[in-house]
Design a protein around this motif. Structure first.
Motif, PDB file in Angstrom:
ATOM      1  N   ALA A  48       0.854  -1.197   0.000  1.00  0.00           N
ATOM      2  CA  ALA A  48       0.000   0.000   0.000  1.00  0.00           C
ATOM      3  C   ALA A  48       0.886   1.242   0.000  1.00  0.00           C
ATOM      4  O   ALA A  48       2.099   1.163   0.210  1.00  0.00           O
ATOM      5  N   ASP A  49       0.260   2.384  -0.219  1.00  0.00           N
ATOM      6  CA  ASP A  49       0.989   3.655  -0.203  1.00  0.00           C
ATOM      7  C   ASP A  49       1.689   3.856   1.136  1.00  0.00           C
ATOM      8  O   ASP A  49       2.833   4.285   1.198  1.00  0.00           O
ATOM      9  N   LEU A  50       0.969   3.548   2.205  1.00  0.00           N
ATOM     10  CA  LEU A  50       1.484   3.716   3.566  1.00  0.00           C
ATOM     11  C   LEU A  50       1.157   2.474   4.379  1.00  0.00           C
ATOM     12  O   LEU A  50       0.195   1.766   4.075  1.00  0.00           O
ATOM     13  N   PRO A  54       5.787   5.059   4.551  1.00  0.00           N
ATOM     14  CA  PRO A  54       5.896   4.475   3.209  1.00  0.00           C
ATOM     15  C   PRO A  54       6.989   3.419   3.185  1.00  0.00           C
ATOM     16  O   PRO A  54       7.817   3.325   4.094  1.00  0.00           O
ATOM     17  N   ARG A  65      -1.888  -4.720  -4.664  1.00  0.00           N
ATOM     18  CA  ARG A  65      -1.535  -3.317  -4.441  1.00  0.00           C
ATOM     19  C   ARG A  65      -2.791  -2.552  -4.040  1.00  0.00           C
ATOM     20  O   ARG A  65      -3.822  -2.670  -4.687  1.00  0.00           O
ATOM     21  N   ALA A  85      -4.400   1.266  -2.742  1.00  0.00           N
ATOM     22  CA  ALA A  85      -4.269   2.714  -2.566  1.00  0.00           C
ATOM     23  C   ALA A  85      -4.808   3.018  -1.176  1.00  0.00           C
ATOM     24  O   ALA A  85      -5.931   2.645  -0.841  1.00  0.00           O
ATOM     25  N   THR A 107      -3.888   3.362   3.262  1.00  0.00           N
ATOM     26  CA  THR A 107      -3.020   2.980   4.370  1.00  0.00           C
ATOM     27  C   THR A 107      -3.370   1.574   4.830  1.00  0.00           C
ATOM     28  O   THR A 107      -4.510   1.301   5.218  1.00  0.00           O
TER      29      THR A 107
END
Length: 148
Positions: free
Chosen positions: A7-9, A20, A51, A53, A55
């Motif tokens: 994930a992004d975070l 990140p 994957r 998008a 947190t």
């Protein structure tokens, strides 16, 4: 089968600041590792990668009455839509509700252990958007909710 959740975070506990550059490797119903996505894909070529998008963090523990719904199964799934993977046993006095929780993998905790993303722990993960909306919930390594 191994699945890498990126994930992004990522936050390891609900209280941590999101960071990140980390991902969670899940094998079966357990977290195998938390490390950089590059290191994990290099160590496990061909690993399935999801994957997200938002947190990624530990799924929530719901400490309150379960949401109303027409059936016990739907009440449990209402929790999954909130990013919940566990409830204290005191909220599942109804045998039909407890059976629905067991069938779906909802963890019943007595007492509730604090959620954490760490190797060896049960793979209960959730992904949240910036506005707090749950985008996905993984319970014991299985994707049980994904927002359309």
């Amino acid at each position: 089968m191994r699945t890498l959740h990126v994930a992004d975070l990522l936050r390891r506990t609900p209280a941590d600041e999101p960071r990140p550059g980390l991902a969670v490797l899940v094998t079966g119903d357990r977290i195998e590792a938390v490390a950089s996505p590059d290191a994990l894909t290099a160590a496990y070529p061909g690993v399935r990668v999801r994957r997200w998008a938002g947190t990624l963090g530990p799924a929530l523990v719901h400490d309150g009455p379960l949401p109303p719904a027409p059936s016990p199964r739907e009440r449990v799934h209402a929790l999954f839509r909130l990013g919940v993977a566990a409830v204290p046993g005191t909220h599942l006095a109804d045998p039909a509700l407890r059976a629905a929780a067991a069938r779906t993998g909802l963890a019943v905790l007595d007492p509730a252990a604090p959620p954490e993303l760490a190797a060896g722990r049960r793979a209960d993960l959730a992904v949240f958007a910036a506005d707090g909306t749950c985008l996905a919930t993984v319970v014991a390594g299985r994707l049980v909710h994904r927002r359309a």
